[in-house]
Design an enzyme around this catalytic site. Structure first.
Site, PDB file in Angstrom:
ATOM      1  N   GLU A  40      53.170  88.240  17.607  1.00  0.00           N
ATOM      2  CA  GLU A  40      53.945  87.267  16.828  1.00  0.00           C
ATOM      3  C   GLU A  40      52.938  86.326  16.177  1.00  0.00           C
ATOM      4  OE1 GLU A  40      56.505  83.257  17.683  1.00  0.00           O
ATOM      5  OE2 GLU A  40      56.918  84.981  19.005  1.00  0.00           O
ATOM      6  N   ARG A  44      52.072  78.600  11.571  1.00  0.00           N
ATOM      7  CA  ARG A  44      51.516  77.271  11.815  1.00  0.00           C
ATOM      8  C   ARG A  44      50.257  77.032  10.986  1.00  0.00           C
ATOM      9  NH1 ARG A  44      51.997  76.204  18.366  1.00  0.00           N
ATOM     10  NH2 ARG A  44      54.247  76.549  18.539  1.00  0.00           N
ATOM     11  N   THR A  68      57.430  80.679  14.345  1.00  0.00           N
ATOM     12  CA  THR A  68      57.506  79.310  13.817  1.00  0.00           C
ATOM     13  C   THR A  68      58.010  79.319  12.373  1.00  0.00           C
ATOM     14  OG1 THR A  68      55.486  78.939  15.117  1.00  0.00           O
ATOM     15  CG2 THR A  68      56.328  77.074  13.878  1.00  0.00           C
ATOM     16  N   LYS A 128      65.431  83.342  21.586  1.00  0.00           N
ATOM     17  CA  LYS A 128      64.228  82.789  22.187  1.00  0.00           C
ATOM     18  C   LYS A 128      64.639  81.580  23.033  1.00  0.00           C
ATOM     19  CE  LYS A 128      59.950  80.471  20.680  1.00  0.00           C
ATOM     20  NZ  LYS A 128      59.069  80.221  19.514  1.00  0.00           N
TER      21      LYS A 128
END
Length: 318
Positions: A40, A44, A68, A128
């Site tokens: 993943e 960021r 993210t 998640k």
């Protein structure tokens, strides 16, 4: 098999932050070499989109997610770059709605009953759980999941090698996300070998492969009895006579007539047969599907197709 099922078999999703897009391919190759063809890559950093594209082109067999993700625009960029699924820290209805409408697998972050019910309203069955440890860990997941029988979780945030199996042992946890196998100093120093070693260790902990017993083929019931008695005399173990074999303690089994394997068989206990089977198949092993022992709809034992050193080898659910 959909991507969520594949992630469940992989069991562990490395969550990585890439500052330099050129590092993405060797980094993901190091993960793959360690036994985890999954990553993943988080949005960021400014390098995320190009990093995803690089890995998608160079390592197409890696299950690649974008993490993210905060906006629909990022979803579009991630998918165009090659991401197979989207992960978000929270549940943004606009982001989730866009993914659902466009058949893009999505794991929104959920930490409350309201989050879960919103996810259910979008037809999701896996979310998640973030931040996992800070929000209460596995005990919180067990409590919050009780009213939602069909919902499954991918905890991320504070998951480590020490608590990994606390999470994965709970049936409603499909997989776990973690970053301890990709420490920032190793990425910064381009120490891909260290990442491979840490990944291999993480997979070892997750699979939990351990010797349960060794079966030894004897020519006759009389020979099995003699062999077992002699072995017990040497080891101090106690014999236990059964229909097909005689055990010495729980570790050695003397077959009353030749069974699988030229010399016998070896039983390896695992935390999850489905997950161990998938990982071993990734390593090139094949299984004798007809040998599978199924109880209550779940496989509890299955043999490798080929012998090793004259021994048949089977997985055994712990």
């Amino acid at each position: 098999m959909n991507i969520m099922d594949k992630l469940s078999l992989a069991g562990l999703v490395p969550v990585i932050k890439v500052e330099d897009a050129a590092d993405a391919v060797p980094l993901c190759k190091a993960l793959k070499d360690g036994g985890l063809p999954v990553a993943e890559i988080t949005f960021r950093t400014a390098a995320a989109e190009q990093a995803i594209k690089n890995v998608h082109e160079a390592l197409p067999d890696v299950m690649l997610g974008a993490g993210t993700v905060l906006t629909v625009e990022q979803v579009k960029r991630a998918v165009a770059a090659g991401a197979a699924y989207i992960v978000a820290p929270g549940l943004n209805p606009e982001v989730v709605g866009y993914c659902v409408e466009n058949n893009i697998p999505v794991l929104p972050g959920c930490a409350t009953p309201s989050d879960i019910e919103t996810a259910l309203s979008f037809g999701l069955d896996t979310v998640k759980f973030f931040p996992a440890e800070a929000a209460g860990g596995i005990n919180y997941i067990k409590a919050i999941s009780a009213p939602y029988g069909g919902m499954h979780f991918v905890p991320t945030g504070g998951v480590s090698e020490k608590n990994l199996m606390d999470y994965l042992s709970f049936p409603k946890v499909r997989a776990a996300g973690g970053s301890w196998m990709v420490p920032s100093d190793a990425v910064r120093n381009k120490d891909w070998e260290k990442i491979t070693l840490l990944t291999r260790q993480a997979v070892k902990v997750m699979l939990g492969i351990e010797l349960k017993h060794v079966g030894i083929n004897s020519a006759s019931p009389e020979q099995a009895k003699k062999d077992a008695e002699m072995f017990c005399l040497v080891t101090g173990l106690s014999p236990k006579d059964g229909e097909a074999s005689i055990f010495a303690g729980g570790e050695f089994e003397f077959m009353k007539k030749p069974f699988r394997g030229k010399n016998g068989h070896i039983a390896l206990g695992v935390n999850s047969i489905a997950r161990a089977k998938w990982h071993l198949e990734m390593r090139g092993f094949a299984f004798d599907e007809e040998s599978a022992v199924v109880r209550d709809g779940k496989t509890v034992a299955i043999y490798l197709k080929d012998e090793i050193a004259g021994f048949a080898v089977h997985l055994l659910q712990k």
